[in-house]
Design a protein around this motif. Sequence first.
Motif, PDB file in Angstrom:
ATOM      1  N   PHE A  18       0.827  -1.211   0.000  1.00 23.92           N
ATOM      2  CA  PHE A  18       0.000   0.000   0.000  1.00 23.92           C
ATOM      3  C   PHE A  18       0.859   1.258   0.000  1.00 23.92           C
ATOM      4  O   PHE A  18       0.606   2.206  -0.735  1.00 23.92           O
ATOM      5  N   PHE A  19       1.910   1.285   0.846  1.00 24.95           N
ATOM      6  CA  PHE A  19       2.774   2.457   0.947  1.00 24.95           C
ATOM      7  C   PHE A  19       3.735   2.580  -0.232  1.00 24.95           C
ATOM      8  O   PHE A  19       4.253   3.646  -0.504  1.00 24.95           O
ATOM      9  N   GLY A  20       3.999   1.487  -0.929  1.00 23.02           N
ATOM     10  CA  GLY A  20       4.955   1.519  -2.030  1.00 23.02           C
ATOM     11  C   GLY A  20       6.383   1.396  -1.560  1.00 23.02           C
ATOM     12  O   GLY A  20       7.307   1.812  -2.237  1.00 23.02           O
ATOM     13  N   GLY A  21       6.579   0.845  -0.417  1.00 22.90           N
ATOM     14  CA  GLY A  21       7.907   0.676   0.166  1.00 22.90           C
ATOM     15  C   GLY A  21       7.775   0.478   1.651  1.00 22.90           C
ATOM     16  O   GLY A  21       6.672   0.295   2.177  1.00 22.90           O
ATOM     17  N   SER A  22       8.888   0.518   2.318  1.00 18.52           N
ATOM     18  CA  SER A  22       8.885   0.368   3.763  1.00 18.52           C
ATOM     19  C   SER A  22       8.098   1.528   4.380  1.00 18.52           C
ATOM     20  O   SER A  22       8.348   2.683   4.049  1.00 18.52           O
ATOM     21  N   PRO A  23       7.125   1.242   5.253  1.00 13.74           N
ATOM     22  CA  PRO A  23       6.315   2.319   5.828  1.00 13.74           C
ATOM     23  C   PRO A  23       7.142   3.398   6.525  1.00 13.74           C
ATOM     24  O   PRO A  23       6.833   4.580   6.419  1.00 13.74           O
ATOM     25  N   LEU A  24       8.218   3.010   7.199  1.00 11.51           N
ATOM     26  CA  LEU A  24       9.043   3.991   7.889  1.00 11.51           C
ATOM     27  C   LEU A  24       9.759   4.914   6.902  1.00 11.51           C
ATOM     28  O   LEU A  24       9.801   6.128   7.090  1.00 11.51           O
ATOM     29  N   ARG A  29      10.102  10.184   4.069  1.00 12.74           N
ATOM     30  CA  ARG A  29      10.082  10.981   2.841  1.00 12.74           C
ATOM     31  C   ARG A  29       8.905  11.944   2.816  1.00 12.74           C
ATOM     32  O   ARG A  29       9.036  13.095   2.387  1.00 12.74           O
ATOM     33  N   LEU A  30       7.746  11.508   3.290  1.00 14.06           N
ATOM     34  CA  LEU A  30       6.573  12.382   3.333  1.00 14.06           C
ATOM     35  C   LEU A  30       6.779  13.552   4.286  1.00 14.06           C
ATOM     36  O   LEU A  30       6.381  14.680   3.986  1.00 14.06           O
ATOM     37  N   LEU A  32       9.706  14.931   5.138  1.00 11.86           N
ATOM     38  CA  LEU A  32      10.679  15.846   4.532  1.00 11.86           C
ATOM     39  C   LEU A  32      10.062  16.652   3.388  1.00 11.86           C
ATOM     40  O   LEU A  32      10.288  17.860   3.271  1.00 11.86           O
ATOM     41  N   MET A  33       9.258  16.007   2.546  1.00 15.21           N
ATOM     42  CA  MET A  33       8.604  16.720   1.446  1.00 15.21           C
ATOM     43  C   MET A  33       7.597  17.726   1.983  1.00 15.21           C
ATOM     44  O   MET A  33       7.457  18.825   1.435  1.00 15.21           O
ATOM     45  N   SER A  34       6.890  17.382   3.060  1.00 14.56           N
ATOM     46  CA  SER A  34       5.921  18.305   3.653  1.00 14.56           C
ATOM     47  C   SER A  34       6.612  19.542   4.206  1.00 14.56           C
ATOM     48  O   SER A  34       6.111  20.667   4.050  1.00 14.56           O
ATOM     49  N   ILE A  35       7.768  19.364   4.830  1.00 18.36           N
ATOM     50  CA  ILE A  35       8.517  20.505   5.345  1.00 18.36           C
ATOM     51  C   ILE A  35       8.999  21.386   4.193  1.00 18.36           C
ATOM     52  O   ILE A  35       8.876  22.612   4.244  1.00 18.36           O
ATOM     53  N   LEU A  36       9.509  20.779   3.130  1.00 17.92           N
ATOM     54  CA  LEU A  36       9.996  21.529   1.978  1.00 17.92           C
ATOM     55  C   LEU A  36       8.870  22.330   1.318  1.00 17.92           C
ATOM     56  O   LEU A  36       9.011  23.523   1.051  1.00 17.92           O
ATOM     57  N   VAL A  37       7.736  21.688   1.082  1.00 16.82           N
ATOM     58  CA  VAL A  37       6.602  22.373   0.477  1.00 16.82           C
ATOM     59  C   VAL A  37       6.065  23.450   1.423  1.00 16.82           C
ATOM     60  O   VAL A  37       5.683  24.540   0.988  1.00 16.82           O
TER      61      VAL A  37
END
Length: 100
Positions: A18-24, A29-30, A32-37
């Motif tokens: 579901f997550f497309g990779g390791s949930p952690l 990544r989410l 870090l991207m949220s902080i950048l945006v």
Amino acid sequence: MRNDPRDLPATDDGLTRFFGGSPLSVLLRLVLMSILVGVVLAAIGLDPWNILVSIRLLFQRIWDLGFDAISGMWRYFLLGAVIVIPIWLLSRLFGAPRGR
């Protein structure tokens, strides 16, 4: 070959799929991207607590900036014209006549 991904057992975990990779790692990544945006949106003046008013103010500032730019160019034109027009006029009046 050692540690070849084809030799590892396939994970059939629904959460990982579901997550497309390791949930952690996806969560990291989410974050870090949220902080950048968030930094970019804060730089243009958006407020997360009142997003609709912030968007309206953003468009109003862009609109005002457009007309302020025209006003600024008009002032630069007038400032330059005070010097350029008299010099051009004097050079036309006192310039050497050109024959054809």
